[in-house]
Design a protein around this motif. Structure first.
Motif, PDB file in Angstrom:
ATOM      1  N   ALA A 112       0.927  -1.043   0.169  1.00  0.00           N
ATOM      2  CA  ALA A 112       0.203  -0.174   0.150  1.00  0.00           C
ATOM      3  C   ALA A 112       0.983   1.460   0.304  1.00  0.00           C
ATOM      4  CB  ALA A 112      -1.184   0.075   1.525  1.00  0.00           C
ATOM      5  N   GLU A 113       2.469   1.365   0.748  1.00  0.00           N
ATOM      6  CA  GLU A 113       2.765   2.147   1.227  1.00  0.00           C
ATOM      7  C   GLU A 113       3.383   2.651  -0.314  1.00  0.00           C
ATOM      8  OE1 GLU A 113       6.663   4.203   3.351  1.00  0.00           O
ATOM      9  OE2 GLU A 113       5.917   2.496   4.110  1.00  0.00           O
ATOM     10  N   VAL A 114       3.944   1.907  -1.249  1.00  0.00           N
ATOM     11  CA  VAL A 114       4.583   1.755  -2.772  1.00  0.00           C
ATOM     12  C   VAL A 114       3.827   2.026  -3.373  1.00  0.00           C
ATOM     13  CG1 VAL A 114       5.487  -0.107  -3.783  1.00  0.00           C
ATOM     14  CG2 VAL A 114       6.493   0.072  -2.231  1.00  0.00           C
ATOM     15  N   ARG A 115       2.572   1.905  -3.654  1.00  0.00           N
ATOM     16  CA  ARG A 115       1.668   2.131  -4.582  1.00  0.00           C
ATOM     17  C   ARG A 115       1.240   3.835  -4.434  1.00  0.00           C
ATOM     18  NH1 ARG A 115      -1.217  -2.616  -3.583  1.00  0.00           N
ATOM     19  NH2 ARG A 115      -2.808  -2.108  -1.789  1.00  0.00           N
ATOM     20  N   ALA A 116       1.277   3.967  -3.309  1.00  0.00           N
ATOM     21  CA  ALA A 116       0.776   5.585  -2.869  1.00  0.00           C
ATOM     22  C   ALA A 116       1.832   6.779  -3.155  1.00  0.00           C
ATOM     23  CB  ALA A 116       0.489   5.440  -1.299  1.00  0.00           C
ATOM     24  N   GLU A 117       3.292   5.809  -3.333  1.00  0.00           N
ATOM     25  CA  GLU A 117       4.141   6.529  -3.495  1.00  0.00           C
ATOM     26  C   GLU A 117       4.155   6.794  -5.065  1.00  0.00           C
ATOM     27  OE1 GLU A 117       9.159   5.939  -3.943  1.00  0.00           O
ATOM     28  OE2 GLU A 117       8.170   6.001  -1.091  1.00  0.00           O
ATOM     29  N   ARG A 118       4.333   5.377  -5.999  1.00  0.00           N
ATOM     30  CA  ARG A 118       3.949   5.157  -7.276  1.00  0.00           C
ATOM     31  C   ARG A 118       3.246   7.007  -7.804  1.00  0.00           C
ATOM     32  NH1 ARG A 118       7.573   3.246  -5.632  1.00  0.00           N
ATOM     33  NH2 ARG A 118       8.893   1.237  -6.951  1.00  0.00           N
ATOM     34  N   LEU A 119       1.728   6.074  -7.223  1.00  0.00           N
ATOM     35  CA  LEU A 119       0.376   7.177  -7.544  1.00  0.00           C
ATOM     36  C   LEU A 119       0.828   8.466  -7.341  1.00  0.00           C
ATOM     37  CD1 LEU A 119      -2.403   4.955  -6.686  1.00  0.00           C
ATOM     38  CD2 LEU A 119      -2.103   5.682  -9.612  1.00  0.00           C
ATOM     39  N   ALA A 120       1.263   9.231  -6.542  1.00  0.00           N
ATOM     40  CA  ALA A 120       2.123  10.198  -6.219  1.00  0.00           C
ATOM     41  C   ALA A 120       2.398  11.118  -7.128  1.00  0.00           C
ATOM     42  CB  ALA A 120       2.119  10.281  -4.785  1.00  0.00           C
ATOM     43  N   ALA A 121       3.349  10.605  -7.682  1.00  0.00           N
ATOM     44  CA  ALA A 121       4.963  10.887  -8.682  1.00  0.00           C
ATOM     45  C   ALA A 121       3.650  10.419 -10.222  1.00  0.00           C
ATOM     46  CB  ALA A 121       6.027  10.047  -8.939  1.00  0.00           C
ATOM     47  N   TRP A 122       2.965   9.851 -10.286  1.00  0.00           N
ATOM     48  CA  TRP A 122       2.563   9.208 -11.433  1.00  0.00           C
ATOM     49  C   TRP A 122       1.524  10.736 -12.305  1.00  0.00           C
ATOM     50  CZ3 TRP A 122       1.740   3.486 -11.122  1.00  0.00           C
ATOM     51  CH2 TRP A 122       2.755   2.471 -11.554  1.00  0.00           C
ATOM     52  N   SER A 123       0.377  10.967 -10.394  1.00  0.00           N
ATOM     53  CA  SER A 123      -0.437  11.668 -10.789  1.00  0.00           C
ATOM     54  C   SER A 123       0.112  13.225 -11.274  1.00  0.00           C
ATOM     55  CB  SER A 123      -1.557  11.587  -9.205  1.00  0.00           C
ATOM     56  OG  SER A 123      -2.336  10.373  -9.315  1.00  0.00           O
ATOM     57  N   ASP A 124       1.176  13.953 -10.187  1.00  0.00           N
ATOM     58  CA  ASP A 124       1.710  14.704 -10.328  1.00  0.00           C
ATOM     59  C   ASP A 124       2.220  15.076 -11.896  1.00  0.00           C
ATOM     60  OD1 ASP A 124       3.137  16.970  -9.597  1.00  0.00           O
ATOM     61  OD2 ASP A 124       5.232  16.159 -10.039  1.00  0.00           O
ATOM     62  N   PHE A 125       3.254  13.590 -12.433  1.00  0.00           N
ATOM     63  CA  PHE A 125       3.418  13.915 -13.925  1.00  0.00           C
ATOM     64  C   PHE A 125       2.042  14.736 -15.083  1.00  0.00           C
ATOM     65  CE2 PHE A 125       4.484  12.570 -18.133  1.00  0.00           C
ATOM     66  CZ  PHE A 125       5.506  12.759 -18.403  1.00  0.00           C
ATOM     67  N   VAL A 126       0.782  13.631 -14.649  1.00  0.00           N
ATOM     68  CA  VAL A 126      -0.515  13.899 -15.898  1.00  0.00           C
ATOM     69  C   VAL A 126      -0.591  15.428 -15.058  1.00  0.00           C
ATOM     70  CG1 VAL A 126      -2.913  12.892 -15.687  1.00  0.00           C
ATOM     71  CG2 VAL A 126      -0.673  11.276 -15.405  1.00  0.00           C
ATOM     72  N   ARG A 127      -0.539  15.558 -13.934  1.00  0.00           N
ATOM     73  CA  ARG A 127      -1.036  17.298 -13.997  1.00  0.00           C
ATOM     74  C   ARG A 127      -0.378  17.955 -14.912  1.00  0.00           C
ATOM     75  NH1 ARG A 127       0.585  21.415 -11.294  1.00  0.00           N
ATOM     76  NH2 ARG A 127       2.502  19.614 -10.033  1.00  0.00           N
ATOM     77  N   ARG A 128       1.121  17.611 -14.380  1.00  0.00           N
ATOM     78  CA  ARG A 128       1.847  19.021 -15.464  1.00  0.00           C
ATOM     79  C   ARG A 128       1.610  18.485 -16.778  1.00  0.00           C
ATOM     80  NH1 ARG A 128       6.866  17.487 -13.969  1.00  0.00           N
ATOM     81  NH2 ARG A 128       6.639  15.768 -13.127  1.00  0.00           N
ATOM     82  N   HIS A 129       1.646  17.924 -17.164  1.00  0.00           N
ATOM     83  CA  HIS A 129       1.158  16.752 -18.328  1.00  0.00           C
ATOM     84  C   HIS A 129       0.356  16.663 -19.341  1.00  0.00           C
ATOM     85  CE1 HIS A 129       5.877  18.595 -18.372  1.00  0.00           C
ATOM     86  NE2 HIS A 129       5.645  17.565 -17.632  1.00  0.00           N
ATOM     87  N   PRO A 130      -0.922  16.937 -19.316  1.00  0.00           N
ATOM     88  CA  PRO A 130      -1.867  16.297 -19.339  1.00  0.00           C
ATOM     89  C   PRO A 130      -1.967  16.187 -20.717  1.00  0.00           C
ATOM     90  CG  PRO A 130      -2.172  18.831 -19.706  1.00  0.00           C
ATOM     91  CD  PRO A 130      -0.600  18.376 -18.427  1.00  0.00           C
TER      92      PRO A 130
END
Length: 362
Positions: free
Chosen positions: A71-89
């Protein structure tokens, strides 16, 4: 919802942001200029999953991957990916072949209500596309080589040209034993990818492409053989400058303009630069011979002391003139003998510049 893509040309022509889901070790070996490494598996996890795949097959490897995705690893990955998507839709994601890791990343994003498309075929397909383009563009693009002895101003002419491939800028190196710029050079694959992308972009408009004459290596970056062949047969423009003028240009570039790079040094900018220059001279010690190397090293140390004491770089000029006439000019003349293309024009820096402005709107 945007669809997955296999339009590699569009991705590179438009510098589309790319989320690289490969492990850091893979990214370090080679990637693309517009990519950012946000891995699904870190290096250790990738190694464990790969070992399990070899031992027990794909499904066992997948099962292990999900066990590692706490759960901790998934949360970390999702946070990084979500930030990338926000910056680069407008971006895309990829893994090595556009397979399991890309689709798992998509699956995890969709579970967080984020739809993000992937690049079909992944890194391998994009890399093959760029290699094919490199072959094609080197055969098709009309290259004109700016040639001349070290210090004659070739790089300045390339930087002024509207249509040019700046190999030294891509390599982050000036091409000689003294050519370090203070920036880390790219991996060989990164260098090749960037060269191919720049040629692809240049090919979108007609007209010749100017390129500086280079030996096989620019620092540690090797010119692709197909580009070496194209340059060997391309027409040339020869820049001819007196040795003192060339030495003064080199001192300006390698001493005066290099000093700010050492501003934060504890020993002081002049001392730090002087140490680097001595290290660089040491790299050609064997070629100079022991006696001549010691003489030039003493001359260099005297110039370093003068720079530290007065801020003047003039003492480097006779040293550079000696290096040009005794070492670099002979090396370059050997390189010139390998060239086969016709000479379109020859003259001083100012004459070549005037010719380029008149005939090619430089």
């Amino acid at each position: 919802m945007r669809q997955n893509t296999a339009d590699y040309k569009y991705l590179f022509l438009h510098d589309v942001p790319l989320l690289d889901a490969r492990a850091p070790v893979e990214f370090a070996r080679g990637a693309f200029p517009q990519s950012e490494n946000l891995p699904l598996l870190d290096d250790r996890q990738r190694e464990l999953v790969g070992t399990e795949y070899k031992r027990a097959g794909q499904q066992a490897a997948i099962d292990l991957g999900w066990r590692l995705a706490t759960a901790e690893v998934r949360a970390e990955r999702l946070a990084a990916w979500s930030d990338f998507v926000r910056r680069h839709p407008e971006g895309y994601l990829y893994c090595f072949r556009g397979g399991l890791r890309s689709r798992t990343t998509q699956q995890l994003l969709r579970a967080a209500d984020i739809d993000y498309p992937l690049v079909e075929g992944g890194y391998k397909a994009m890399r093959n596309f760029l290699l094919d383009q490199l072959d094609y563009q080197c055969a098709q693009l009309p290259l004109i080589v700016i040639a001349g002895h070290t210090g004659c101003g070739k790089t300045e002419l390339i930087q002024r040209a509207a249509r040019a491939l700046d190999l030294e800028a891509i390599a982050r190196h000036r091409g000689s034993s003294f050519g370090r710029t203070g920036r880390a050079q790219p991996a060989q694959i990164d260098f090749e990818n960037r060269v191919s992308i720049d040629l692809l972009k240049l090919a979108q408009r007609p007209g010749p492409v100017f390129i500086e004459d280079e030996s096989r290596l620019i620092g540690r970056c090797a010119l692709p053989p197909v580009l070496q062949t194209a340059m060997k047969g391309a027409p040339r423009v020869l820049v001819e400058e007196p040795v003192e003028a060339r030495a003064r240009r080199i001192v300006r570039d390698y001493v005066n303009e290099a000093l700010p790079r050492f501003a934060g040094s504890e020993q002081g900018p002049a001392a730090a630069l002087g140490e680097e220059l001595r290290n660089n001279l040491g790299r050609i010690q064997k070629r100079l011979g022991g006696l001549r190397y010691r003489q030039l090293d003493e001359q260099l140390q005297a110039a370093n002391r003068e720079l530290a004491a007065s801020g003047s770089a003039d003492a480097y000029i006779p040293l550079v003139m000696s290096l040009l006439t005794e070492y670099y000019d002979g090396t370059y003349e050997y390189l010139m003998e390998q060239r086969e293309g016709e000479v379109l024009f020859r003259g001083s820096y100012s004459e070549v510049e005037e010719w380029l402005v008149r005939d090619y709107s430089l």
